[in-house]
Design an enzyme around this catalytic site. Sequence first.
Site, PDB file in Angstrom:
ATOM      1  CB  SER A 283      81.635  46.514  63.192  1.00  0.00           C
ATOM      2  OG  SER A 283      80.447  45.987  62.627  1.00  0.00           O
TER       3      SER A 283
ATOM      4  CG  ASP B 169      83.806  42.255  53.099  1.00  0.00           C
ATOM      5  OD1 ASP B 169      83.859  41.658  54.193  1.00  0.00           O
ATOM      6  OD2 ASP B 169      82.920  43.086  52.824  1.00  0.00           O
TER       7      ASP B 169
HETATM    8  C1  S3P Z   1      79.379  45.256  55.825  1.00  0.00           C
HETATM    9  C2  S3P Z   1      80.349  45.488  56.764  1.00  0.00           C
HETATM   10  C3  S3P Z   1      81.480  44.600  57.012  1.00  0.00           C
HETATM   11  C4  S3P Z   1      81.685  43.610  55.855  1.00  0.00           C
HETATM   12  C5  S3P Z   1      80.404  43.015  55.374  1.00  0.00           C
HETATM   13  C6  S3P Z   1      79.436  44.090  54.921  1.00  0.00           C
HETATM   14  C7  S3P Z   1      78.257  46.202  55.705  1.00  0.00           C
HETATM   15  O1  S3P Z   1      81.242  43.858  58.186  1.00  0.00           O
HETATM   16  O2  S3P Z   1      82.576  42.597  56.229  1.00  0.00           O
HETATM   17  O3  S3P Z   1      80.644  42.121  54.302  1.00  0.00           O
HETATM   18  O4  S3P Z   1      77.531  46.166  54.689  1.00  0.00           O
HETATM   19  O5  S3P Z   1      78.081  47.030  56.614  1.00  0.00           O
HETATM   20  P1  S3P Z   1      81.591  44.485  59.641  1.00  0.00           P
HETATM   21  O6  S3P Z   1      80.859  45.737  59.748  1.00  0.00           O
HETATM   22  O7  S3P Z   1      81.109  43.477  60.636  1.00  0.00           O
HETATM   23  O8  S3P Z   1      83.088  44.609  59.655  1.00  0.00           O
END
Ligand code: S3P
Length: 440
Positions: A173, A321
Site C-alpha cells: 500500500s 485502480d
Molecule cells: C494511492 C494508492 C493506492 C490507490 C489509491 C491511490 C496513493 O491505494 O488505490 O487510489 O495515492 O497512494 P493503496 O495504497 O491503499 O493500495
Amino acid sequence: MSGSGGTYRATRAPQGLSGRLLVPGDKSVSHRAMMLASLAEGVSEVRGFLEGEDTRATARAFAQMGVQIDAPEPSVRRVHGVGLHGLKAPAAAIDCGNAGTGMRLLSGLLAGQGFDSELIGDESLTRRPMNRVVLPLRQMGAVIDTAAEGRPPLRIRGGAKLHGIRYELPVASAQVKSALLLAGLYAEGETETIEPHPTRDYTERMLSAFGVAIDFTPGRARLHGGQVLRATDVQVPADFSSAAFFIVAASLIPGSDLLIEQVGINPRRTGLLEALRVMGADIQLENRSEHGGEPVADLRVRHARLRGAVIPEQVVPDMIDEFPALFIAAACAEGLTTVSGAAELRVKESDRIKSMADGLKALGARIDERPDGALIEGGRLHGGRVDSRGDHRIAMSFAIAGQLAEGEVVIDDCANVATSFPGFVELARGCGFELFESAG
Ligand code: S3P
C-alpha cells in the site's frame, strides 16, 4: 462536495472512438504536491493540479491550517509553504471527503504536529479501514483515536514525540508507506518502510525533489526526521488511471483509433497495459518524454479483438485502480479472465469486486466472485440498470459497458466521478461515447 446522486445513461457508440484527448492531472501526485509544498520553505507552483473533489479537499485542509494557496488559473496552485513546523491548528475537523489517500497521508503528517486535529470523511470513507496506518503510527509514538474497528473519524493528539521505526507492511500500500514516511519527517531517528511488493513511489520521488535526503529502491524507503523541505515547482502528469477508461473503451469499440496525450507512465501504475497486451490489445506508446521527473507518453489505442487471460498476481499492485475497467474488458473479451490476489479491491471506495460483479450480472455477464478476485467469462452485454455505489471508477467503467451493450445502460449514483475526473462526460462524448448525465 462529494455526494450521491447523478445518473448516467449510456448507449452503444455509433462508431469507433477517435481524436486526441488530454485527461486531468494525476490524483496521487496532486495530493502529494499540495502536502509537500505546504510543508516546504518558500513558494511552490503546482501545474496540472487535479481539480477533483479529492485533491481540492486536501488543498482546503492546508488552507484550514494556515497555508496560503492561490489559484491563478484552473489546475494551477501557488502554495506559500510554511515550513515543517509552520502549520496552525485547524479551527474545525478536516473533511477529506471521499479521499482515502487524503486521509491516510494526512494522518501521518498530522501525527507529528504540536496541535490536536480530527479527520473526517464521507459515508464511503467512514467505512474504510484506517488501522493499517493507525497501528504503525502508534508504534512510532502517535496518539490517535478511531471509531470502532479502526474506522474514521481519526482524532490525532498533538505534541506526541515520534520516533522512527522499521516497518514491514503486511499489504502492498502506497498510502500506508507514505503516511509513515510523512510521520518520519517529524520523528527522531530513521523511519524505514519495506513493502511486500513495490507500490507507486511518488512520495519518495517528490520528497527527494523537495530536497529531503531519502534512500529508496523499489519496495524500500528510509529517511531521517527533522529535514527541511525546500520549495520547488511540480508539474503533475495526466492521470494514467483516468486514461485507463479510454484505453479500455478504445480497445473494445470497433473502429477506434484514439490518442491520449502525455499520460504518466510510471511503471508502478501501468500494469493495465501489460494485462491488456496479453489479452491482445493494440496500444502504442509514442512521443515519450519526462514531465516533472515522471515518464509520460502519448498512448495510441486502436480497436483489437481481446481474449481472456490470467492476470498475474504480481501485476496487481501496478494496476490496483484499474480493475473495474479491466472487468469490463474481460466481460467483452473472448473466453475466460481470471483475477486473483486482489482482495484489496474489497476495501476501496466501494467493494469493487462486488460492485463490478453485481453490475455485470445485471447486464447479463457471467462472473464468479471470489474472495480475492473473480472469474469473468467474456460474451455479449445487454442493457440494464447498475448501481455505482458512489464509486467513481465503477461509474466510469459501466459508462464503457454502455458503449458495447445491446440496450441502454443506466448507472446510478455517479456524482463522485468528480472526485477524480471532473469533465469526464464531456471528454467521453467528445471522442465518441454515447453518454448522458442527469441529476438523478
Ligand atoms: C494511492 C494508492 C493506492 C490507490 C489509491 C491511490 C496513493 O491505494 O488505490 O487510489 O495515492 O497512494 P493503496 O495504497 O491503499 O493500495
